[in-house]
Motif scaffolding. Sequence first.
Motif, PDB file in Angstrom:
ATOM      1  N   SER A 362     -26.936   6.537 -53.816  1.00 58.07           N
ATOM      2  CA  SER A 362     -27.515   7.586 -54.664  1.00 58.07           C
ATOM      3  C   SER A 362     -26.508   8.137 -55.670  1.00 58.07           C
ATOM      4  CB  SER A 362     -28.020   8.733 -53.785  1.00 58.07           C
ATOM      5  OG  SER A 362     -26.946   9.314 -53.051  1.00 58.07           O
ATOM      6  N   ILE A 363     -25.467   7.372 -55.980  1.00 58.02           N
ATOM      7  CA  ILE A 363     -24.406   7.875 -56.853  1.00 58.02           C
ATOM      8  C   ILE A 363     -24.953   8.372 -58.189  1.00 58.02           C
ATOM      9  CG2 ILE A 363     -23.882   5.587 -57.813  1.00 58.02           C
ATOM     10  CD1 ILE A 363     -20.919   6.446 -57.842  1.00 58.02           C
ATOM     11  N   GLU A 364     -24.495   9.543 -58.591  1.00 61.13           N
ATOM     12  CA  GLU A 364     -24.884  10.142 -59.874  1.00 61.13           C
ATOM     13  C   GLU A 364     -23.622  10.627 -60.576  1.00 61.13           C
ATOM     14  OE1 GLU A 364     -26.972  14.221 -61.588  1.00 61.13           O
ATOM     15  OE2 GLU A 364     -27.222  13.666 -59.467  1.00 61.13           O
ATOM     16  N   ILE A 365     -23.375  10.137 -61.783  1.00 59.30           N
ATOM     17  CA  ILE A 365     -22.226  10.584 -62.551  1.00 59.30           C
ATOM     18  C   ILE A 365     -22.587  11.881 -63.280  1.00 59.30           C
ATOM     19  CG2 ILE A 365     -20.721  10.053 -64.499  1.00 59.30           C
ATOM     20  CD1 ILE A 365     -20.741   7.165 -63.653  1.00 59.30           C
ATOM     21  N   VAL A 366     -21.855  12.932 -62.964  1.00 59.07           N
ATOM     22  CA  VAL A 366     -22.106  14.244 -63.539  1.00 59.07           C
ATOM     23  C   VAL A 366     -21.504  14.355 -64.929  1.00 59.07           C
ATOM     24  CG1 VAL A 366     -21.692  16.724 -63.260  1.00 59.07           C
ATOM     25  CG2 VAL A 366     -22.230  15.313 -61.256  1.00 59.07           C
ATOM     26  N   LYS A 367     -20.280  13.889 -65.081  1.00 52.35           N
ATOM     27  CA  LYS A 367     -19.644  13.904 -66.397  1.00 52.35           C
ATOM     28  C   LYS A 367     -18.508  12.893 -66.410  1.00 52.35           C
ATOM     29  CE  LYS A 367     -16.758  17.963 -65.290  1.00 52.35           C
ATOM     30  NZ  LYS A 367     -16.358  19.315 -65.732  1.00 52.35           N
ATOM     31  N   SER A 368     -18.163  12.469 -67.604  1.00 47.78           N
ATOM     32  CA  SER A 368     -17.042  11.557 -67.813  1.00 47.78           C
ATOM     33  C   SER A 368     -16.162  12.115 -68.922  1.00 47.78           C
ATOM     34  CB  SER A 368     -17.537  10.154 -68.203  1.00 47.78           C
ATOM     35  OG  SER A 368     -18.335   9.580 -67.201  1.00 47.78           O
TER      36      SER A 368
END
Length: 446
Positions: A362-368
Amino acid sequence: MSMLSLRSHIPDDVIAAADSLPGQADVVVIGGGIIGAAAAFHLAGAGLRTVLLEADKISSQQSGRNWGFVRTQYRDPLELPLAVEALSLWPELERELEAPVGWRPTGCVFVAATQKEMAAFAGWHEKTRSIACDARLLSAREVTDLLPSLRGKTEGALYTATDGQAEPALATLAFGRAAARRGAHIIEDCGALAIETTAGAVSGVQTEHGLIRCNTVVCAAGAQSYRLLAPLGLSLPQQSVRSTVSLTAPLPPLSEACFCGFGIGLRQRADGSCIIAADSSSDIDLSFDSFRAARFFLPGLLRHGSGFSLRLGRPFVDDLHQRLAVPDRERAIARRPRIPANRKLAARTGAAVRDLFAGAASIEIVKSWAGRIDVLPDALPVLDAPVEIGGLVVATGFSGHGFGLAPAVGRHVARLATGEAPAAILAPLKLDRFARGTYSAPHAPL
């Protein structure tokens, strides 16, 4: 503030800019990253009237944008003694600085996907076992026990249980605030134009807002250091690469230890969120500066070309504009544009983490975000008081390794600045190794 915030892009009012520029100081530190902030803390603690100059904001550049690993593991053997010293200081840092830094002794594990990687880890372990006393090799079975959610087949790992992690922006700001409490004058939005000398010794720093007279300067200006040193006749073959990092939403336990392997780096934070990045994969934004000192970097680029992506775009145009419109000595303080993250690389890294760990579906990238890492040809820093210029201390070129080293570096800078002889462990880090040709190839790809 959101629990997910890394505080990596610091508000303007964290450390307010000075109302007026001091005309005199004992020592001026150029650069408000963690190296400069740690140096200012120790210099002020030694009773010196200390000024810290930062062209932007404290921790606004790479010191607030890195992975947050604090490791001795798999360091270049020439850098390892400094890393061991620094690691001994991290556990007491929150007490000393009177502020949280996010320190947790979670360990560090480098997993070998191939026999070649495992052989490299074994070779390092054999060479450094007398100083890296806590490092040990793990079998494939032991890797499974340590990382039960890891899906990839391994050949084993290198593991140091006493290594750890900290929060980059928190630690950098903690040093800056503690330095201010000790009396250091912190001046943001004030870049250094030039280091002034008289009769071969430091006499002051010319800033964009005026001159500060002093007898000692610490050049900890990161990727801008070479510009300040060149007019003094000191050559620093320094370049920079762009590194993209991402923050995920909280995930189930993946790896308590800071993790490197299968092309990714991962640090799971206390709230379960993860810092992730592609390991040994960086963008080189081509500019006219890319050709400066190219002979020092070309061999490494040819050997490890797959780890770098050459890009021709906005940085080239900006560099051309500055060369045509900005006086040379003012280029060191030109305001840095936002550093764009490589979104495609961030997405690939997130997908790699999802495929590698059973708990990351369920990985979700919040910000980069991205930062510019200043690199030297051997990936070792310069930590030196060059004899050519009296009163000058250089602490730069940490090549992405400086965060974990900073507590020890600050102490050594203060000792050099007060005239103490350099410690023996600093001998491989002298500036003149490049002019003398005594530097070696990087221990690992830049």
